[in-house]
Design an enzyme around this catalytic site. Structure first.
Site, PDB file in Angstrom:
ATOM      1  CE1 TYR A 135      -2.947   3.137   0.669  1.00  0.00           C
ATOM      2  CE2 TYR A 135      -3.423   2.307   2.859  1.00  0.00           C
ATOM      3  CZ  TYR A 135      -3.618   3.249   1.873  1.00  0.00           C
ATOM      4  OH  TYR A 135      -4.479   4.295   2.090  1.00  0.00           O
ATOM      5  CE  LYS A 164      -6.126   2.137  -0.803  1.00  0.00           C
ATOM      6  NZ  LYS A 164      -6.727   2.329   0.538  1.00  0.00           N
TER       7      LYS A 164
END
Length: 295
Positions: A135, A164
């Site tokens: 992320y 992400k």
């Protein structure tokens, strides 16, 4: 490896009288399931993970897994920390509870080097047997996970499968697709969900999905089925609500919108987050009138 991709919502964490509102949390998860999401992400940025106690963090993961069990909806549990030992503890707990994968934000505030980021993610991933999604959100963490480090992690750590990407940069998306073509890329920025999907993205982790899961589900599934014109139409229809939901720091506006739409009984945050300004609250309320928020 059975990875987690597709349409996902980064869940808010509801509070009542300063405590985790487990009843409302379960109802919100059930609503997500009804409206076709592929997976849910508890205790990320939108879930106010930074101000939850460890026991609350773990309780959110446990509830999400319990409610999703047997539904076919996966759970990608937030397990990030700026302490590698804490991240490992959360990752192991998520695996023990039955989560399908973990989402790990880059360590924030202490600004590790790229080698430090590599060693952090390697240690967390190797502590569990479930998939790990990176992320990257440099605007919040103060550190950018560079493409060369991502490539090294993907090549050397078997259960790191995707990212992400919340830098908001399409140049970054194209670079990742070009240099690491087999790496799973998911949009972490609602404003560019469609462009990411149209550039070989395999899903989104959405804030808007809390409020309009049916729209986010349709946007993603149409794109993945090759119906790009329809996906783009849905994406563009969300322009106004996207602007409203990021008028202040996430998750301040989305929690206000959920309350105004009658989806949560209270509007509570953990300090230092507070309610939107009166002006922004009115703007969110006016914007909601343009959208059908389904029960």
């Amino acid at each position: 490896m059975n990875t987690v991709t597709g349409a996902m919502s980064a869940l808010i964490t509801p509070f009542r009288n300063g405590r985790l509102d487990t009843e409302t949390y379960e109802k919100l998860i059930q609503r997500q399931i009804r409206h076709g999401m592929d997976a849910l992400v508890p205790v990320g940025t939108t879930g106010e993970s930074a101000t939850l106690s460890h026991s609350e963090h773990k309780e959110c993961i446990e509830i999400a897994v319990k409610v999703c069990q047997g539904t076919g909806i996966k759970v990608l549990a937030g397990a990030g920390s700026n302490s590698t030992l804490e991240a490992i503890d959360l990752a192991k707990f998520a695996e023990k509870m039955g989560a399908d994968g973990i989402l790990c934000v880059t360590p924030y505030y202490n600004k590790p080097s790229q080698e430090g980021l590599f060693q952090h993610y390697k240690a967390v991933a190797e502590s569990v047997g479930i998939p790990l999604m990176l992320y990257n959100v440099p605007g919040r963490t103060g550190v950018n996970l560079e493409t060369c480090t991502i490539q090294r992690l993907f090549n050397e750590v078997k259960n790191i499968y995707g990212i992400k990407e919340a830098s908001g940069s399409m140049e970054r998306i194209v670079e990742l697709n070009t240099k690491i073509p087999d790496f799973a890329i998911l949009s972490g920025e609602d404003a560019i969900n469609y462009p990411v999907l149209a550039n070989h993205g395999v899903g989104v982790i959405s804030v808007i999905g809390n409020l309009l899961p049916d729209k986010i589900s349709a946007l993603v599934h149409k794109a993945l089925q090759g119906e790009l014109d329809e996906s783009r139409r849905i994406n563009n229809s969300l322009y106004k609500i996207n602007k409203a939901l990021f008028v202040e720091s996430n998750p301040i506006p989305i929690k206000a919108a959920m309350y105004l739409a009658g989806l949560t009984p209270t509007l509570e945050y953990r300090l230092p987050l507070v309610s939107p300004s009166q002006e922004n609250m009115r703007m969110i309320e006016e914007t909601l009138k343009d959208y059908e928020v389904k029960a």
